[in-house]
Scaffold this motif. Structure first.
Motif, PDB file in Angstrom:
ATOM      1  N   LEU A   1      43.936   5.516 -15.499  1.00 29.84           N
ATOM      2  CA  LEU A   1      44.486   4.217 -15.896  1.00 29.84           C
ATOM      3  C   LEU A   1      43.493   3.461 -16.764  1.00 29.84           C
ATOM      4  O   LEU A   1      43.860   2.867 -17.783  1.00 29.84           O
ATOM      5  N   TYR A   2      42.203   3.494 -16.377  1.00 29.82           N
ATOM      6  CA  TYR A   2      41.174   2.794 -17.136  1.00 29.82           C
ATOM      7  C   TYR A   2      40.950   3.455 -18.494  1.00 29.82           C
ATOM      8  O   TYR A   2      40.708   2.772 -19.496  1.00 29.82           O
ATOM      9  N   PHE A   3      41.025   4.789 -18.528  1.00 33.32           N
ATOM     10  CA  PHE A   3      40.887   5.515 -19.784  1.00 33.32           C
ATOM     11  C   PHE A   3      42.027   5.143 -20.740  1.00 33.32           C
ATOM     12  O   PHE A   3      41.816   4.974 -21.940  1.00 33.32           O
ATOM     13  N   GLN A   4      43.231   5.020 -20.204  1.00 34.66           N
ATOM     14  CA  GLN A   4      44.375   4.689 -21.047  1.00 34.66           C
ATOM     15  C   GLN A   4      44.285   3.244 -21.560  1.00 34.66           C
ATOM     16  O   GLN A   4      44.688   2.956 -22.687  1.00 34.66           O
TER      17      GLN A   4
ATOM     18  N   ALA B   1      47.227  21.823  -2.693  1.00 38.66           N
ATOM     19  CA  ALA B   1      48.192  20.748  -2.456  1.00 38.66           C
ATOM     20  C   ALA B   1      48.123  19.747  -3.598  1.00 38.66           C
ATOM     21  O   ALA B   1      47.057  19.206  -3.902  1.00 38.66           O
ATOM     22  N   HIS B   2      49.268  19.500  -4.216  1.00 36.31           N
ATOM     23  CA  HIS B   2      49.338  18.584  -5.355  1.00 36.31           C
ATOM     24  C   HIS B   2      49.711  17.191  -4.899  1.00 36.31           C
ATOM     25  O   HIS B   2      50.721  16.979  -4.234  1.00 36.31           O
ATOM     26  N   VAL B   3      48.867  16.214  -5.282  1.00 32.99           N
ATOM     27  CA  VAL B   3      49.139  14.806  -5.008  1.00 32.99           C
ATOM     28  C   VAL B   3      49.380  14.124  -6.357  1.00 32.99           C
ATOM     29  O   VAL B   3      48.434  13.922  -7.120  1.00 32.99           O
ATOM     30  N   PRO B   4      50.615  13.786  -6.705  1.00 27.86           N
ATOM     31  CA  PRO B   4      50.877  13.192  -8.024  1.00 27.86           C
ATOM     32  C   PRO B   4      50.235  11.823  -8.168  1.00 27.86           C
ATOM     33  O   PRO B   4      50.118  11.077  -7.197  1.00 27.86           O
ATOM     34  N   HIS B   5      49.803  11.531  -9.392  1.00 29.00           N
ATOM     35  CA  HIS B   5      49.256  10.210  -9.711  1.00 29.00           C
ATOM     36  C   HIS B   5      50.147   9.563 -10.756  1.00 29.00           C
ATOM     37  O   HIS B   5      50.832  10.263 -11.510  1.00 29.00           O
ATOM     38  N   HIS B   6      50.151   8.238 -10.801  1.00 25.49           N
ATOM     39  CA  HIS B   6      51.109   7.542 -11.665  1.00 25.49           C
ATOM     40  C   HIS B   6      50.796   7.673 -13.145  1.00 25.49           C
ATOM     41  O   HIS B   6      51.671   7.432 -13.986  1.00 25.49           O
TER      42      HIS B   6
END
Length: 229
Positions: free
Chosen positions: A21-24, A194-199
């Motif tokens: 988020l900070y990179f974006q 195990a995949h944990v999606p991020h926004h």
């Protein structure tokens, strides 16, 4: 799986704490700086191409992004951009390099639940100094028996990590937000992932295919892993 797993490894950026988020936000400010020269969408495309070109030299992380931004400034302005643009990128990047670490929801609860029951590993990639800073500022070191800052996260890198841990793949579980970097390489070795999606996800880490491995676990939130262990 519950009786098989000995080591649980966690990705760091966007799995344990906020990062992309900070990179974006940084990229958006970069595009605004160059808006007099080119459309934002085109600037983002140019930046990504430069980042991909430089990845084998600079690796991952914010410093790599800053260098690619400076190169993109030279390209977009055809070498005529004033030094103030470069100074602003350095200023914004240095501010981001000192930003406090924000843990994601459920992280401490999961680590606390597994501590002492499994050997916990932090397996991240990126710039060594920046990752060390974030790890230190996260306050999470006490949970991990091993911390590995990797230059990349390909199959060979995980094989090397397993060798250090003296752990066979079938006793290893990796938890992370990137299918490409955290999941597929471990599954290819025969481990669990195990995949944990991020926004938000960096374009390089996006994966469009379907994951078809029996050792793959899809989670909605990191806390969901406690239902499997």
């Amino acid at each position: 799986m519950k009786k098989t797993i000995e080591y649980i490894a966690f990705d760091a950026d966007d799995t344990l704490w906020e990062n992309e988020l900070y990179f974006q936000e940084f990229e958006k400010e970069f595009c605004n700086l160059l808006s007099p020269y080119q459309m934002s969408s085109s600037i983002s495309e140019d930046l990504f191409k430069v980042e991909m070109k430089n990845l084998h030299m600079y690796g991952y992380g914010l410093k790599s992004m800053m260098l690619s931004m400076i190169e993109t400034i030279c390209k977009v302005t055809e070498g005529e951009g004033n030094i103030g643009l470069v100074n602003k990128i350095i200023e914004l990047g240095q501010e981001l390099l000192q930003r406090p670490v924000t843990l994601l929801n459920g992280v401490k609860e999961v680590l606390s639940a597994f501590q002492g029951k499994y050997k916990l590993v932090l397996a991240t990639k990126g710039d060594l100094f920046d990752q060390q800073r974030k790890i230190a500022n996260s306050g999470l070191q006490e949970y991990f028996t091993h911390i590995e800052i990797m230059s990349d996260k390909k199959k060979a890198d995980y094989k090397k990590l397993l060798g250090k841990l003296e752990c066979s793949p079938e006793k290893f579980l990796m938890i992370g937000n990137s299918i490409k970097s955290d999941i597929i390489p471990v599954l290819e070795l025969g481990g669990y992932a195990a995949h944990v999606p991020h926004h938000v996800t960096w374009a390089y880490e996006q994966y469009e295919g379907k994951v078809e491995y029996r050792n793959f676990i899809q989670l909605n939130h990191i806390e969901d892993i406690t239902n499997y262990l």
